[in-house]
Design a protein around this motif. Structure first.
Motif, PDB file in Angstrom:
ATOM      1  N   ILE A 125     -62.061  23.303 -24.461  1.00 59.17           N
ATOM      2  CA  ILE A 125     -60.657  23.047 -24.785  1.00 59.17           C
ATOM      3  C   ILE A 125     -59.826  23.600 -23.632  1.00 59.17           C
ATOM      4  CG2 ILE A 125     -58.769  23.460 -26.405  1.00 59.17           C
ATOM      5  CD1 ILE A 125     -60.831  23.705 -28.627  1.00 59.17           C
ATOM      6  N   PHE A 126     -58.892  22.777 -23.117  1.00 57.84           N
ATOM      7  CA  PHE A 126     -58.138  23.114 -21.911  1.00 57.84           C
ATOM      8  C   PHE A 126     -56.637  23.117 -22.173  1.00 57.84           C
ATOM      9  CE2 PHE A 126     -61.821  20.475 -20.879  1.00 57.84           C
ATOM     10  CZ  PHE A 126     -62.448  21.141 -19.829  1.00 57.84           C
ATOM     11  N   ILE A 127     -55.924  23.851 -21.338  1.00 56.71           N
ATOM     12  CA  ILE A 127     -54.493  23.629 -21.126  1.00 56.71           C
ATOM     13  C   ILE A 127     -54.344  22.963 -19.777  1.00 56.71           C
ATOM     14  CG2 ILE A 127     -52.285  24.721 -20.614  1.00 56.71           C
ATOM     15  CD1 ILE A 127     -52.761  26.712 -22.700  1.00 56.71           C
ATOM     16  N   LEU A 128     -53.585  21.865 -19.749  1.00 57.36           N
ATOM     17  CA  LEU A 128     -53.290  21.177 -18.493  1.00 57.36           C
ATOM     18  C   LEU A 128     -51.800  21.320 -18.204  1.00 57.36           C
ATOM     19  CD1 LEU A 128     -55.212  17.801 -19.034  1.00 57.36           C
ATOM     20  CD2 LEU A 128     -56.123  19.984 -18.242  1.00 57.36           C
ATOM     21  N   ASN A 129     -51.450  21.683 -16.962  1.00 51.94           N
ATOM     22  CA  ASN A 129     -50.048  21.738 -16.557  1.00 51.94           C
ATOM     23  C   ASN A 129     -49.967  21.464 -15.061  1.00 51.94           C
ATOM     24  OD1 ASN A 129     -50.742  24.204 -15.295  1.00 51.94           O
ATOM     25  ND2 ASN A 129     -50.227  25.347 -17.163  1.00 51.94           N
ATOM     26  N   GLU A 130     -48.786  21.686 -14.492  1.00 54.29           N
ATOM     27  CA  GLU A 130     -48.594  21.334 -13.080  1.00 54.29           C
ATOM     28  C   GLU A 130     -49.437  22.199 -12.148  1.00 54.29           C
ATOM     29  OE1 GLU A 130     -44.524  24.040 -12.738  1.00 54.29           O
ATOM     30  OE2 GLU A 130     -44.433  21.865 -12.489  1.00 54.29           O
TER      31      GLU A 130
ATOM     32  N   GLY B 216     -43.014  18.678 -22.744  1.00 56.36           N
ATOM     33  CA  GLY B 216     -43.686  17.542 -22.125  1.00 56.36           C
ATOM     34  C   GLY B 216     -44.366  17.890 -20.821  1.00 56.36           C
ATOM     35  N   LYS B 217     -44.351  19.174 -20.436  1.00 54.75           N
ATOM     36  CA  LYS B 217     -44.897  19.601 -19.140  1.00 54.75           C
ATOM     37  C   LYS B 217     -46.277  20.239 -19.262  1.00 54.75           C
ATOM     38  CE  LYS B 217     -41.266  18.369 -16.781  1.00 54.75           C
ATOM     39  NZ  LYS B 217     -41.333  17.234 -15.823  1.00 54.75           N
ATOM     40  N   GLN B 218     -46.762  20.407 -20.486  1.00 55.03           N
ATOM     41  CA  GLN B 218     -48.095  20.962 -20.707  1.00 55.03           C
ATOM     42  C   GLN B 218     -48.735  20.249 -21.881  1.00 55.03           C
ATOM     43  OE1 GLN B 218     -48.832  25.432 -19.911  1.00 55.03           O
ATOM     44  NE2 GLN B 218     -46.894  25.401 -21.021  1.00 55.03           N
ATOM     45  N   VAL B 219     -50.067  20.185 -21.868  1.00 57.10           N
ATOM     46  CA  VAL B 219     -50.801  19.640 -23.013  1.00 57.10           C
ATOM     47  C   VAL B 219     -52.025  20.508 -23.265  1.00 57.10           C
ATOM     48  CG1 VAL B 219     -50.059  17.250 -22.584  1.00 57.10           C
ATOM     49  CG2 VAL B 219     -52.224  18.081 -21.598  1.00 57.10           C
TER      50      VAL B 219
ATOM     51  N   ILE C 171     -42.434   8.166 -17.511  1.00 55.61           N
ATOM     52  CA  ILE C 171     -43.455   9.216 -17.380  1.00 55.61           C
ATOM     53  C   ILE C 171     -42.793  10.487 -16.848  1.00 55.61           C
ATOM     54  CG2 ILE C 171     -45.556   9.918 -16.161  1.00 55.61           C
ATOM     55  CD1 ILE C 171     -46.362   6.957 -16.084  1.00 55.61           C
ATOM     56  N   VAL C 172     -43.033  11.611 -17.547  1.00 58.38           N
ATOM     57  CA  VAL C 172     -42.463  12.892 -17.110  1.00 58.38           C
ATOM     58  C   VAL C 172     -43.534  13.809 -16.523  1.00 58.38           C
ATOM     59  CG1 VAL C 172     -40.571  12.754 -18.768  1.00 58.38           C
ATOM     60  CG2 VAL C 172     -42.684  13.922 -19.430  1.00 58.38           C
ATOM     61  N   SER C 173     -44.796  13.556 -16.847  1.00 63.24           N
ATOM     62  CA  SER C 173     -45.892  14.371 -16.311  1.00 63.24           C
ATOM     63  C   SER C 173     -47.147  13.515 -16.223  1.00 63.24           C
ATOM     64  CB  SER C 173     -46.193  15.585 -17.208  1.00 63.24           C
ATOM     65  OG  SER C 173     -45.067  16.388 -17.398  1.00 63.24           O
ATOM     66  N   THR C 174     -47.972  13.796 -15.241  1.00 60.15           N
ATOM     67  CA  THR C 174     -49.289  13.166 -15.121  1.00 60.15           C
ATOM     68  C   THR C 174     -50.310  14.251 -14.815  1.00 60.15           C
ATOM     69  OG1 THR C 174     -48.429  11.034 -14.374  1.00 60.15           O
ATOM     70  CG2 THR C 174     -50.711  11.536 -13.838  1.00 60.15           C
TER      71      THR C 174
ATOM     72  N   ASP D  17     -51.009  10.532 -18.938  1.00 62.41           N
ATOM     73  CA  ASP D  17     -49.577  10.400 -18.662  1.00 62.41           C
ATOM     74  C   ASP D  17     -48.788  10.877 -19.870  1.00 62.41           C
ATOM     75  OD1 ASP D  17     -49.863   9.268 -16.119  1.00 62.41           O
ATOM     76  OD2 ASP D  17     -50.050   7.242 -16.945  1.00 62.41           O
ATOM     77  N   VAL D  18     -47.764  11.685 -19.651  1.00 64.96           N
ATOM     78  CA  VAL D  18     -46.861  12.089 -20.726  1.00 64.96           C
ATOM     79  C   VAL D  18     -45.552  11.344 -20.557  1.00 64.96           C
ATOM     80  CG1 VAL D  18     -45.647  13.985 -21.848  1.00 64.96           C
ATOM     81  CG2 VAL D  18     -47.932  14.363 -20.904  1.00 64.96           C
ATOM     82  N   HIS D  19     -45.154  10.612 -21.594  1.00 62.42           N
ATOM     83  CA  HIS D  19     -43.944   9.803 -21.564  1.00 62.42           C
ATOM     84  C   HIS D  19     -42.868  10.439 -22.441  1.00 62.42           C
ATOM     85  CE1 HIS D  19     -45.802   5.964 -19.935  1.00 62.42           C
ATOM     86  NE2 HIS D  19     -46.874   6.687 -20.233  1.00 62.42           N
ATOM     87  N   GLU D  20     -41.620  10.215 -22.086  1.00 64.88           N
ATOM     88  CA  GLU D  20     -40.512  10.566 -22.967  1.00 64.88           C
ATOM     89  C   GLU D  20     -40.326   9.404 -23.947  1.00 64.88           C
ATOM     90  OE1 GLU D  20     -35.834  11.989 -22.868  1.00 64.88           O
ATOM     91  OE2 GLU D  20     -36.979  11.848 -21.005  1.00 64.88           O
ATOM     92  N   GLY D  21     -40.764   9.595 -25.179  1.00 71.12           N
ATOM     93  CA  GLY D  21     -40.833   8.473 -26.115  1.00 71.12           C
ATOM     94  C   GLY D  21     -42.050   7.626 -25.803  1.00 71.12           C
ATOM     95  N   TRP D  22     -42.458   6.798 -26.755  1.00 70.10           N
ATOM     96  CA  TRP D  22     -43.660   5.990 -26.529  1.00 70.10           C
ATOM     97  C   TRP D  22     -43.487   5.032 -25.354  1.00 70.10           C
ATOM     98  CZ3 TRP D  22     -48.591   6.181 -27.828  1.00 70.10           C
ATOM     99  CH2 TRP D  22     -49.389   5.058 -27.567  1.00 70.10           C
TER     100      TRP D  22
END
Length: 437
Positions: free
Chosen positions: A196-201, A185-188, A159-162, A150-155
């Protein structure tokens, strides 16, 4: 020991004498630029180690850790032999939040992994987390669970992305190492010991894996699995999301750039030492920099390159065949890097935290234990580090007017030439409650 007070007096007196002597010895090297004519001073309190550790545990049980620190100022040097064993949980990542809480990831991929939140003397284990990461500006935090991210805006924010785990598996199969978050916040970037991966929508993309040799004969399954294990997998995302650097023991430092929705190689740099180990972008300096650390037992090194020189760069750090690369440090095995307006903080396996931009000048503080992670507070007055020997160490900058040819140290119990004070420590022991020192 005869009694606590006598032990305290010995700890302080001999500690002050040792630190004064070794700091003056190091000043000959780093200020006078000369080789000392005497042997390096030696720590004299090693025989106190077990007693002091027992008292630290006892004082914590009784809620008297502040009293203990007054009696025994924090110092790893006498405890060296006790800290170098498996009873301590590795602190792999630390961060200071906007409200000065500390977030710490404990444990390695082959250990129990968990995340703690520390607020002053309150230390809380966060349910269900095995890791975390954040964007360069700390606007977004990725929280890593066994089955999702989960990606959060601030700790504590929404949640902005899962993201699902690649291949529909869990981190029990993937052996999680770390995660980097893009500025949106839309990619990790997810770093594991397999790929090693890139994760996005849109799903995921593999951007680094163990190189396959099509000519090799088929091996049995166990040998193949061992062969595909990535040693020292590492990655960093530039603050403007323009570049990703990846690497592992079997590769060079590889710089990727997004072209038409695909991440493609734009630079390839042979490490100064054998194995790419850590990388870090620094956009806090006048010209953005990239640090590339590599390791090979006793000879390890960190290269620097200006980001504006990256694209199309094919260079060897081993032969230094390009004027576009330079040496930041040519001696130490670096386990953590943090960007500073003055260059890079480098966390070394010799227990030193270095502040460097080239190999010619060095500011340092010795803390003990391999330094696995570094972060600086929003107020720029506090530095936190996490160590392999189970410690979170909080340092505070003291305002000091520099004087040419003079050491700026202010803490009498630190080996340093920086105006920093050892403010607080948290210690994590296996199967024990965390300790405060």
């Amino acid at each position: 020991m005869k009694n606590l007070q006598e032990a305290s007096e010995r700890w302080k007196n001999e500690g002050h004498e040792y630190k004064t002597a070794i700091n003056e010895w190091l000043d000959i090297i780093y200020i006078n630029k000369e080789n000392p004519t005497t042997e390096c001073p030696e720590e004299t309190r090693r025989d106190m180690a077990e007693y002091v550790l027992e008292e630290l545990i006892e004082h914590n049980k009784n809620g008297k850790h502040k009293e203990f620190r007054e009696l025994f100022p924090a110092d790893n040097d006498p405890l060296f032999n006790l800290l170098d064993d498996a009873t301590w949980q590795k602190v792999r990542k630390v961060a200071i939040l906007q409200d000065n809480r500390i977030v710490a990831k404990i444990g390695d991929y082959y250990d129990w992994q968990g995340v703690y939140i520390i607020k002053d003397d309150e230390i809380t284990l966060v349910d269900g987390l095995i890791g975390y990461g954040f964007s360069d500006d700390k606007k977004y935090f990725a929280k890593v669970h066994l089955t999702k991210i989960d990606v959060h805006e601030g700790w504590d924010g929404p949640i902005v992305s899962t993201f699902s785990i690649p291949y529909g598996t869990t981190f029990e199969e993937h052996q999680y190492e770390s995660i980097e978050v893009f500025s949106t916040g839309k990619q990790v970037v997810l770093v594991t010991y397999g790929e090693i991966f890139i994760l996005n929508e849109d799903g995921f993309e593999v951007i680094h894996a163990y190189p396959k040799d099509e000519n090799e004969e088929e091996e049995d399954e166990d040998e193949e699995e061992e062969e595909m294990f990535l040693h020292y997998p590492n990655a960093a995302v530039s603050p403007d999301d323009k570049y990703i650097v990846v690497g592992s023991q079997s590769s060079y430092h590889i710089v990727l750039k997004n072209e038409n929705g695909k991440w493609v190689e734009t630079a390839n740099i042979e490490p100064r030492s054998s194995y790419p180990h850590k990388v870090c972008f620094n956009y806090r300096t006048n010209q953005p920099l990239l640090a590339l650390s590599s390791c090979h037992f006793s000879h390890s090194s960190t290269l620097g390159v200006f980001v504006n020189d990256i694209e199309g760069l094919q260079a060897s750090g081993y032969s230094m065949d390009s004027e576009k690369i330079f040496v930041v440090d040519d001696r130490r095995w670096i386990f953590s890097i943090y960007p500073s307006a003055r260059g890079f903080y480098l966390g070394s396996n010799d227990g030193y935290l270095w502040l460097k931009i080239t190999d010619q000048e060095a500011s340092y503080v010795h803390l003990g234990g391999t330094i696995m992670s570094i972060d600086v507070a929003p107020d720029r007055q506090h530095i936190v580090v996490g160590t392999f020997s189970g410690q979170i160490i909080l340092l505070r900058w003291q305002d000091v007017v520099p004087v040419e040819g003079k050491n700026m140290r202010v803490d009498p119990y630190l080996i340093t030439n920086l105006p920093v004070i050892d403010e607080k420590r948290y210690l994590f022991r296996t199967d024990n409650e965390p300790l405060i020192w």
